[in-house]
Design a protein around this motif. Structure first.
Motif, PDB file in Angstrom:
ATOM      1  N   CYS A 469      -2.325 -20.941  30.599  1.00  0.00           N
ATOM      2  CA  CYS A 469      -2.457 -22.264  30.299  1.00  0.00           C
ATOM      3  C   CYS A 469      -3.597 -22.996  30.743  1.00  0.00           C
ATOM      4  N   ALA A 470      -3.527 -22.775  32.126  1.00  0.00           N
ATOM      5  CA  ALA A 470      -4.702 -23.778  32.806  1.00  0.00           C
ATOM      6  C   ALA A 470      -6.038 -23.453  32.319  1.00  0.00           C
ATOM      7  N   ALA A 471      -6.453 -22.048  31.978  1.00  0.00           N
ATOM      8  CA  ALA A 471      -7.579 -21.885  31.338  1.00  0.00           C
ATOM      9  C   ALA A 471      -7.895 -22.366  30.145  1.00  0.00           C
ATOM     10  N   CYS A 472      -6.656 -22.388  29.132  1.00  0.00           N
ATOM     11  CA  CYS A 472      -6.904 -23.360  27.911  1.00  0.00           C
ATOM     12  C   CYS A 472      -7.124 -24.653  28.139  1.00  0.00           C
ATOM     13  N   ALA A 473      -6.378 -25.196  29.233  1.00  0.00           N
ATOM     14  CA  ALA A 473      -6.623 -26.736  29.329  1.00  0.00           C
ATOM     15  C   ALA A 473      -8.135 -26.897  29.696  1.00  0.00           C
ATOM     16  N   GLY A 537     -11.887 -21.579  32.468  1.00  0.00           N
ATOM     17  CA  GLY A 537     -11.761 -21.832  31.117  1.00  0.00           C
ATOM     18  C   GLY A 537     -12.718 -22.964  30.691  1.00  0.00           C
ATOM     19  N   ALA A 538     -13.037 -23.973  31.567  1.00  0.00           N
ATOM     20  CA  ALA A 538     -14.229 -24.933  31.215  1.00  0.00           C
ATOM     21  C   ALA A 538     -15.563 -24.204  31.417  1.00  0.00           C
ATOM     22  N   GLY A 539     -15.800 -23.058  32.062  1.00  0.00           N
ATOM     23  CA  GLY A 539     -16.847 -22.372  32.182  1.00  0.00           C
ATOM     24  C   GLY A 539     -16.988 -21.420  30.765  1.00  0.00           C
ATOM     25  N   PRO A 540     -16.702 -20.125  31.291  1.00  0.00           N
ATOM     26  CA  PRO A 540     -17.235 -18.760  30.306  1.00  0.00           C
ATOM     27  C   PRO A 540     -16.089 -19.067  29.119  1.00  0.00           C
ATOM     28  N   VAL A 541     -15.002 -19.345  29.222  1.00  0.00           N
ATOM     29  CA  VAL A 541     -14.111 -19.409  27.978  1.00  0.00           C
ATOM     30  C   VAL A 541     -14.469 -20.606  26.986  1.00  0.00           C
ATOM     31  N   ALA A 542     -14.845 -21.844  27.354  1.00  0.00           N
ATOM     32  CA  ALA A 542     -15.369 -22.781  26.534  1.00  0.00           C
ATOM     33  C   ALA A 542     -16.836 -22.372  26.085  1.00  0.00           C
TER      34      ALA A 542
END
Length: 715
Positions: A469-473, A537-542
């Motif tokens: 959830c934090a990564a999604c945020a 989340g803000a780095g690789p995921v996004a």
């Protein structure tokens, strides 16, 4: 395909696996054993092929697997290794995860590479220009030892060429065309072995399969924050691994280096210190030496860090670290003075060169523009911030300070620091080549980050669901910032470079706010692991979300090297080149009038390698851009591909045969340089040019004509 599969199993994997079982003890899964065996098979095959090719009988390379089979069948103690030992049992989900990663690598290869790199002509001519260079080196290693630069026959090949020796050996053994090996087959087992080996190193360091999963995922999906509306990362630098097929040396070197790290962990932490472990380390270090030597100085830095920390802790010199340093230094010395002939390959000490190039690309002022000091500092901070976001999990190791003294962790920290420093301190005259130092450290930064994150998550009892959830945020925050700031690069005229920093300042502000919220929690320990997950989340995921979106929309502004349009590719090149290959000897020298990339003749982009690539023959002068001489003569700010050829007399004699053909001109090429064939791109000939009056016409196909240089002079 069947022949290639049988070759990989019988000539590489199985003999290598038998050696691993005999020389390297310890518990491991069957997949890990197979991956180690395949890597060892590659390493031994390279040296066997070098010897076999040097004596003129390349198929003698088969002696090494035959010898292994005979020895392990004849000797009673070795015979037991056919059955092997009881293997370590991994969780079922781990096997499915590895399979999923391999499916991803094959699928992404099909989408990003196979789809645009055809096996047929003229479509193959539109492929990435680096592939024609690789194909030319493959052909050279298939027929010559020691190798030279086939595009400029007088030049020594100062390059990490071991992967092409493997390609050449596999072509001789299987009969598969070099083009098919390079464009479709050879890297598939390399990628599989790499994924398994990185998981093995991760599991060895972190001590959990979950950590190994995060390490592999972090290696394959690493990417810096992508906060501009129309581009990945910082335009020139995305932080993500390139398509593995474009640079076989990088992919092959990464796979070969993973066993080096694995063995060093055992030796430095004294898990296994026998002579056989040291012997395996020597083999893999020698393979890395010629596969991708950029790993060696980085490794030396890591070993020096281990030696310093261990000496301070134990009050005595750590013998394993110093022995390993000596071995790595010997390999580096041999690589620098023999394989690379002391040339610098365009690399030089040029602090923040990559920063200046990035600023020029982002602002639209060109990579050769000189930014003011404030802008240089600003873009440097963007890089440092981006790296901190991606690998902030390393900070979690501070929760268990004793981990920071562990030799495996110190080794990886030292390598990562050296790689980051090399990127910032070195400059390159071509394609930001200094970035390969940091790319080589990606897997080990991922392992450290995964280790630190799990230390935090376990100590703070953060659940997997909360972390997701934090990564999604974090990904949502990056998406909103990209949407609201809407900064497009290169910047439009009239925009100042302060716009470049707005999305990153917004992300930093959100990070500070989130940190403040976590610090305000009354529960102990505070959930800092959620901050790490949010940063990922803000780095690789996004970044991957942005990448997929941009590719789907075919958005302008994506950084891509310019390729050749289909209508610019000459007709009949493959057929004509194959005819010449089949009707000439490997030592025959070709002269051609093709020097510039199709569509880039004015000014001449001297990255034309297709003649040497498709004929598998040496060329008097074709494309000279990537030769050591050209790179060493280049100066900062100069485009190496547009530099003139340094031997103008040779070029004039070569061009005279095609522009003003005469018996005397052809005789000079034959007597001075030993030219035996002429391959003419007839689109570049003047109307009425009659080469056939002075040389023996043999074939005309499409846009090409082939002539045999006569032994005697025609009148």
């Amino acid at each position: 395909m069947a022949f290639f599969g049988a070759y990989v199993v019988l000539c590489l994997t199985l003999p290598g696996l038998l050696l691993v079982r005999a020389l390297y003890g310890g518990a491991r899964t069957l997949a890990e054993e197979i991956a180690l065996g395949l890597a060892l098979g590659y390493a031994i095959e390279i040296f066997a092929y070098i010897a076999a090719r040097a004596v003129g009988t390349p198929l003698l390379v088969l002696i090494w697997p035959v010898t292994i089979y005979v020895a392990f069948l004849a000797h009673p103690r070795l015979r037991t290794h056919w059955k092997g030992q009881t293997h370590l049992r991994a969780p079922l989900w781990w096997s499915w995860f590895l399979a999923l990663m391999l499916v991803y690598l094959i699928g992404s290869s099909a989408l990003m590479f196979f789809r645009v790199s055809a096996l047929t002509w003229p479509e193959a001519g539109t492929s990435n220009l680096d592939l024609s260079y690789s194909l030319a080196l493959l052909g050279e290693l298939k027929h010559h030892m020691p190798p030279r630069v086939p595009m400029v026959a007088s030049e020594h090949l100062y390059y990490h060429w071991f992967v092409y020796a493997h390609y050449a050996a596999s072509s001789w053994i299987t009969g598969v065309e070099p083009l098919v090996l390079l464009f479709r087959l050879s890297l598939l087992p390399v990628l599989a072995a790499f994924v398994v080996l990185i998981g093995m190193v991760g599991q060895r360091v972190i001590g959990s399969w979950a950590g190994a999963l995060l390490a592999v995922a972090g290696t394959l999906f690493v990417a810096i924050p992508s906060l501009y509306a129309n581009a990945n990362g910082l335009l020139l630098w995305t932080g993500s691994p390139q398509v593995p097929w474009i640079s076989p040396t990088t992919t092959f070197g990464a796979m070969m280096f993973a066993p080096v790290v694995l063995l060093l962990i055992d030796l430095l932490e004294r898990r296994r210190t026998g002579i056989t472990t040291w012997a395996l380390l020597a083999i893999f270090l020698a393979a890395v030496m010629g596969a991708k030597a950029t790993y060696l100085p980085v490794l030396l830095a890591g070993l020096a860090a281990v030696a310093a920390v261990e000496a301070a802790r134990r009050r005595r010199l750590p013998r394993p670290a110093f022995v390993a340093m000596g071995m790595a230094l010997a390999c580096l010395g041999y690589a620098q003075f023999v394989l690379f002939g002391r040339v610098r390959q365009g690399l030089a000490v040029d602090p923040l060169s990559m920063v200046r190039s990035t600023w020029g690309a982002l602002t639209g002022m060109g990579e050769q523009a000189t930014p003011p000091a404030s802008s240089t500092a600003g873009v440097t901070l963007l890089y440092l911030m981006s790296w901190a976001v991606v690998w902030c999990g390393i900070l979690g190791l501070l929760r268990r300070p004793r981990l920071l003294l562990r030799p495996a962790v110190v080794l990886m920290l030292g390598m990562s620091a050296a790689a980051s420093g090399a990127v910032l301190l070195l400059g390159s005259t071509h394609s930001l080549n200094q970035a390969y130092f940091l790319k080589g450290a990606f897997p080990y930064l991922a392992i450290l980050s995964a280790n630190g994150f799990l230390v935090l998550a376990r100590r703070e009892r953060v659940s997997a669901l909360a972390a997701v959830c934090a990564a999604c945020a974090g990904a949502a925050v990056a998406y909103v910032i990209r949407l609201l700031c809407h900064v497009e690069v290169p910047l439009r005229p009239g925009r100042t470079d302060t716009d470049l920093y707005l999305p990153y300042l917004a992300l930093a502000a959100v990070g500070v706010l989130a940190t403040g919220v976590v610090l305000s929690f009354k529960r102990r320990p505070r959930p800092f692991a959620l901050l790490v997950a949010m940063a990922v989340g803000a780095g690789p995921v996004a970044a991957w979300q942005a990448r997929v979106s941009l590719v789907a929309r075919h958005a302008p502004g994506l950084y891509e090297s310019r390729q050749v349009d289909l209508d610019q590719v000459p007709r009949g090149a493959l057929t004509a080149a194959r005819w010449l290959r089949d009707h000439s000897r490997p030592d025959d020298l070709i002269a051609t009038n093709a020097h510039c990339r199709w569509g880039y003749e004015s000014p001449c982009d001297a990255r034309h390698f297709w003649v040497a690539a498709l004929t598998e023959r040496r060329v008097l002068v074709e494309g000279w851009a990537f030769t050591a001489t050209n790179l060493d003569l280049s100066r900062p700010g100069e485009l190496v591909e547009q530099r003139p050829f340094w031997d103008q007399q040779r070029l004039r004699l070569n061009e005279a045969v095609f522009r003003t053909p005469s018996a005397a001109a052809i005789k000079r090429l034959r007597e001075l340089y030993g030219v035996r064939w002429l391959l003419a791109d007839e689109r570049q000939l003047s109307p009425g040019t009659r080469i056939d009056e002075f040389a023996d016409f043999r074939l005309r196909y499409g846009d090409y004509a082939i002539y045999r240089v006569p032994d005697g002079t025609r009148s």
